[in-house]
Design a protein around this motif. Sequence first.
Motif, PDB file in Angstrom:
ATOM      1  N   ALA A   1      29.004  36.340  44.675  1.00 16.87           N
ATOM      2  CA  ALA A   1      30.009  35.475  44.537  1.00 16.87           C
ATOM      3  C   ALA A   1      29.276  34.161  43.745  1.00 16.87           C
ATOM      4  O   ALA A   1      29.791  33.712  42.767  1.00 16.87           O
ATOM      5  CB  ALA A   1      30.083  34.128  46.072  1.00 16.87           C
ATOM      6  N   SER A   2      27.844  34.028  42.915  1.00 17.25           N
ATOM      7  CA  SER A   2      27.151  33.219  42.887  1.00 17.25           C
ATOM      8  C   SER A   2      27.712  33.632  41.478  1.00 17.25           C
ATOM      9  O   SER A   2      27.584  33.033  39.903  1.00 17.25           O
ATOM     10  CB  SER A   2      25.957  32.767  42.768  1.00 17.25           C
ATOM     11  OG  SER A   2      25.522  32.234  44.368  1.00 17.25           O
ATOM     12  N   ILE A   3      26.948  35.025  41.048  1.00 10.99           N
ATOM     13  CA  ILE A   3      27.030  35.724  40.086  1.00 10.99           C
ATOM     14  C   ILE A   3      28.854  35.474  39.175  1.00 10.99           C
ATOM     15  O   ILE A   3      28.749  35.438  38.044  1.00 10.99           O
ATOM     16  CB  ILE A   3      26.176  36.817  39.993  1.00 10.99           C
ATOM     17  CG1 ILE A   3      25.052  36.841  40.426  1.00 10.99           C
ATOM     18  CG2 ILE A   3      26.804  37.792  38.667  1.00 10.99           C
ATOM     19  CD1 ILE A   3      23.240  36.374  39.486  1.00 10.99           C
ATOM     20  N   GLN A   4      28.992  35.934  40.114  1.00  8.78           N
ATOM     21  CA  GLN A   4      31.083  35.951  39.910  1.00  8.78           C
ATOM     22  C   GLN A   4      31.400  34.586  38.860  1.00  8.78           C
ATOM     23  O   GLN A   4      31.977  34.651  38.143  1.00  8.78           O
ATOM     24  CB  GLN A   4      31.843  36.445  40.949  1.00  8.78           C
ATOM     25  CG  GLN A   4      31.752  37.553  41.355  1.00  8.78           C
ATOM     26  CD  GLN A   4      33.110  38.726  42.430  1.00  8.78           C
ATOM     27  OE1 GLN A   4      33.558  38.716  42.069  1.00  8.78           O
ATOM     28  NE2 GLN A   4      31.927  38.152  43.947  1.00  8.78           N
ATOM     29  N   ASP A   5      30.616  33.517  39.877  1.00  7.72           N
ATOM     30  CA  ASP A   5      31.390  32.211  38.951  1.00  7.72           C
ATOM     31  C   ASP A   5      30.284  32.006  38.030  1.00  7.72           C
ATOM     32  O   ASP A   5      30.550  31.349  36.920  1.00  7.72           O
ATOM     33  CB  ASP A   5      30.809  30.841  40.178  1.00  7.72           C
ATOM     34  CG  ASP A   5      31.493  30.300  40.080  1.00  7.72           C
ATOM     35  OD1 ASP A   5      32.141  29.974  39.858  1.00  7.72           O
ATOM     36  OD2 ASP A   5      30.771  28.992  40.405  1.00  7.72           O
ATOM     37  N   ILE A   6      28.846  32.136  37.779  1.00  6.96           N
ATOM     38  CA  ILE A   6      28.508  32.213  36.808  1.00  6.96           C
ATOM     39  C   ILE A   6      28.994  33.212  35.585  1.00  6.96           C
ATOM     40  O   ILE A   6      29.142  32.419  34.221  1.00  6.96           O
ATOM     41  CB  ILE A   6      27.016  32.372  36.837  1.00  6.96           C
ATOM     42  CG1 ILE A   6      25.856  31.758  37.399  1.00  6.96           C
ATOM     43  CG2 ILE A   6      26.108  32.750  35.591  1.00  6.96           C
ATOM     44  CD1 ILE A   6      24.792  32.307  38.369  1.00  6.96           C
ATOM     45  N   ILE A   7      29.073  34.181  35.530  1.00  8.54           N
ATOM     46  CA  ILE A   7      29.683  35.026  34.430  1.00  8.54           C
ATOM     47  C   ILE A   7      31.553  34.356  34.165  1.00  8.54           C
ATOM     48  O   ILE A   7      31.800  34.769  33.014  1.00  8.54           O
ATOM     49  CB  ILE A   7      29.760  36.474  35.264  1.00  8.54           C
ATOM     50  CG1 ILE A   7      28.554  37.130  35.205  1.00  8.54           C
ATOM     51  CG2 ILE A   7      30.840  37.248  34.158  1.00  8.54           C
ATOM     52  CD1 ILE A   7      28.261  38.303  35.280  1.00  8.54           C
ATOM     53  N   ARG A   8      31.985  34.133  35.532  1.00 12.39           N
ATOM     54  CA  ARG A   8      33.305  33.235  35.033  1.00 12.39           C
ATOM     55  C   ARG A   8      33.422  32.592  34.180  1.00 12.39           C
ATOM     56  O   ARG A   8      34.184  31.950  32.833  1.00 12.39           O
ATOM     57  CB  ARG A   8      34.379  32.741  36.050  1.00 12.39           C
ATOM     58  CG  ARG A   8      35.323  32.387  35.966  1.00 12.39           C
ATOM     59  CD  ARG A   8      35.951  31.619  36.978  1.00 12.39           C
ATOM     60  NE  ARG A   8      34.644  30.555  37.870  1.00 12.39           N
ATOM     61  CZ  ARG A   8      34.959  29.054  37.443  1.00 12.39           C
ATOM     62  NH1 ARG A   8      35.105  28.844  35.859  1.00 12.39           N
ATOM     63  NH2 ARG A   8      33.173  28.718  37.977  1.00 12.39           N
ATOM     64  N   ARG A   9      32.430  31.278  33.717  1.00 17.72           N
ATOM     65  CA  ARG A   9      31.775  30.554  33.436  1.00 17.72           C
ATOM     66  C   ARG A   9      31.282  30.121  32.015  1.00 17.72           C
ATOM     67  O   ARG A   9      31.900  29.544  30.949  1.00 17.72           O
ATOM     68  CB  ARG A   9      31.058  29.306  34.426  1.00 17.72           C
ATOM     69  CG  ARG A   9      30.572  27.992  33.715  1.00 17.72           C
ATOM     70  CD  ARG A   9      29.970  27.116  34.494  1.00 17.72           C
ATOM     71  NE  ARG A   9      30.815  26.639  35.557  1.00 17.72           N
ATOM     72  CZ  ARG A   9      29.719  27.319  36.963  1.00 17.72           C
ATOM     73  NH1 ARG A   9      28.549  27.912  36.277  1.00 17.72           N
ATOM     74  NH2 ARG A   9      30.917  26.680  38.019  1.00 17.72           N
ATOM     75  N   PHE A  10      30.929  31.220  32.146  1.00 16.23           N
ATOM     76  CA  PHE A  10      30.251  31.974  30.711  1.00 16.23           C
ATOM     77  C   PHE A  10      31.890  32.447  29.803  1.00 16.23           C
ATOM     78  O   PHE A  10      31.906  32.355  28.748  1.00 16.23           O
ATOM     79  CB  PHE A  10      29.369  33.202  30.880  1.00 16.23           C
ATOM     80  CG  PHE A  10      28.573  33.847  29.269  1.00 16.23           C
ATOM     81  CD1 PHE A  10      27.837  33.013  28.846  1.00 16.23           C
ATOM     82  CD2 PHE A  10      28.906  35.174  29.242  1.00 16.23           C
ATOM     83  CE1 PHE A  10      27.841  33.780  27.785  1.00 16.23           C
ATOM     84  CE2 PHE A  10      28.929  35.894  28.210  1.00 16.23           C
ATOM     85  CZ  PHE A  10      28.300  35.470  27.124  1.00 16.23           C
TER      86      PHE A  10
END
Length: 830
Positions: A306-315
């Motif tokens: 979940a965290s990585i998906q969120d980080i990549i979405r923001r990027f």
Amino acid sequence: SLGSDSAKAERMFRLMDGFLKNDSISLQQDILRHVEYTVARSRFNFDDFEAYQALAHSVRDRLIERSHDTQLYFKRKDPKRVYFLSFEYLMGRSLSNSVINLGIRDQYADALSQLGFEFEVLAEQEGDAALGNGGLARLSACQMDSMATLDYPAWGYGLRYEYGLFRQVILDGFQHEQPDFWLNFGNPWETERVHVTYPVKFYGVVEEENLNGEKSNVWIPGEVVEAVAYDNPIPGYGTRNTITLRLWAGKPSDQHDMEAYNTGDYINAVVCRQKAENISSVLYPDDRSFQGKELRLKQQYFFVSASIQDIIRRFKEAHSNFDEFPEKVALQLNDTHPSLAIAEVMRVLVDKEHLGWNKAWDIACKIFSFTIHAVIAEGLEKIPVDLLGSLLPRHLQIIYEINFKFVEELKKRIGLDYNRLSRMSIIEEGAVKSIRMANLAIVCSHTVNGVSKVHSELLKAKLFKDFYELWPQKFQCKTNGVTQRRWIVVSNPSLCALISKWLGTEAWIRDVDLLTGLRAYAADPDLQQEWMMVKKVNKMRLAEYIEAMSGVKVSLDAMFDVQTKRIHEYKRQLLNILGIIHRYDCIKNMEKSQRSKVVPRVCIIGGKAAPGYEIAKKIIKLCHAVAEKINNDTDVGDLLKLVFIPDYNVSVAELVIPGADLSQHISTAGHEASGTGSMKFLMNGCLLLATEDGSTVEIVEEIGADNLFLFGAKIHEVPKLREEGSPKMPLQCARVIRMVRDGHFGFKDYFESLCDTVDGGKDFYLLGSDFESYLEAQAAADKAFADPNKWTQMSILSTAGSGRFSSDRTIRDYAEKTWGIEPCRFPSDG
Ligand code: GL4
Ligand code: PLP
């Protein structure tokens, strides 16, 4: 966004009439509005708890406003951000900390008193958020406070456990665990972000596919769970910046097992859905051992994915080229718990974003950094290959691939030294083939750090020697720190006021090095007098708590001697208790006329034992058994008392630490990676009685060996002493053990195995060989306490030297030397 439509933005701004106001009338109106509309009680009739809820909601409004400003500002500036991945956070209460960091505590206190309430009383209504075990988890919380205060563009990620660390209940002196369903009465601080949800997938198979003539691996998962974000605002002090701790909770997915519905097994399908929520439901209550349980691994991946998906979405909102990823993103692994993030980033970059392996690996190696909190090899996490392969088949493939390439590279560097190759491999062969998570994290991270100087050296010389020799430049030291906001300003307001008065400024709350200014006044009789008064008031508060919890009345003239932390053999609460039995024995055998020379003591012990840790539980029972005997011996009276404080947590620590005269940090040398409790006691002017272990070594550098009581074997002496074994057992130690064995405190049989750990021939933690030196240090503490001016001077010098142990220093160091990020401060004056 609003920015794209300025007329709309203008209108919105006018409708909202700017920001919330913080004058007394506005605050009162806000609180009453929340009583009426949020808590849904009549504003003419509400109790303390409802008042607390309304108050918390009105504070939350202000936090939300600031966190929106901060996020919009970060978005506009697009700085490199750090993402702090930690499995545990011990946040404790939020109310006092929030209003102090917002700079509106006095305004709230005033508003409440006009409504007929007292701020302190309402603050006591709040529960303790304990989403973690001990030192590691509280460190994460302190570091979040520093990241916010220092204006770093940071996010914390974690899990929203529904059951936090168990509540410790003592019955007949035995520890019992009760579930901590901390969300029972709601949690006013968090905001559920229903739109921020991501699917997290498990199980299934990997199939090879042909994509445009190239072979690629496709994971076909078997189970999908939704992760929902819950945002918790973390306000900085003296800044408008308010960052976010985003915690994930499990929710059933609509895609979940459609087949079962179609085949008519409706009830079973609903039960399965329910299971999804269980992923984030309970915190594992053991801070040292790992058991290779599937649920734990599921938690780890759930959190990471979940965290990585969120980080990549923001990027991706601002960038389209992954070449820029390392310029915008730093990922901090807090211990090995989140290190599956490495395999997950590789999977996303290779399988989803279709980057080549080498390019993806290059990016991964630039973004990860890793903090190790363990000391011994047995404490390092290993995941059975079979378990990982069934839960996350594609990730297992990726880890194998990482390892294959690493070992090939290694062979080129070191040749065919098979022993070394197998020690360094990410895969451990053996009866249970497993993944060494620390090796995975080291191989990928650009920076690896220990949490105190001695610990960092130990990692280089022992635990990760092979890796250090390969990549010396990766290894750093980041000595832990704690936040002076919570541990002085919030928990010890009278000391806070006194420090500010003598330094002539409150600037030390952001710039903690200013505390050294106190050194100039350490011998000043006026400061000493005021310093003693503050300690007295804090001791009074603690004494009232002790009486309420245990019924024991304690004398304020006695030295309050505290050891509160998780119960572990290496932390040697048993040494403390044996020392207390020795003291009791001495008093009993003393001529009556000599007793006037005894410095009265109140010995305070507190801490939780992991539920399956039998020896630790016996230590708790022994403490109660000894306390029962001593406290009921009228012959001894106020000369000696022993109390166990149940359910030690952050809120209890806030009460206990300011009231301590002396505190014990007495781990067998080489076993405590750092220790952070000691730093909080130090800040509060409490003297330390300690071994030269972990961060104590640096505390000595800062305050001088004259200002604390050191004892015991040093790190390099431990191996030899272990070899020598029991011949080192001194008579005094043998005598007190004998008293326990003979049933002086009852429960003879029950304590047998506990005594065996000391005199059974092994004495692995060296209680015997350190015993005499421990008693000497205790005697030196007694002697110093008998001279109040000297003691107070030492106490002032302790606080004055505590600045280096602020998490502000730690975080600045991480930001500059590890993450490569810079402050990004919302332009306002706080
Ligand atoms: C710990 C260490 O045992 C402790 O010394 C240290 O202060 C803390 C934070 O770095 O991390 N490691 C684990 S595991 N739990 C801890 O408390
Ligand atoms: N548990 C709680 C509630 C704490 O507040 C702290 C630190 O102050 C710890 C555990 C860690 O203590 P130590 O570093 O002494 O093990």
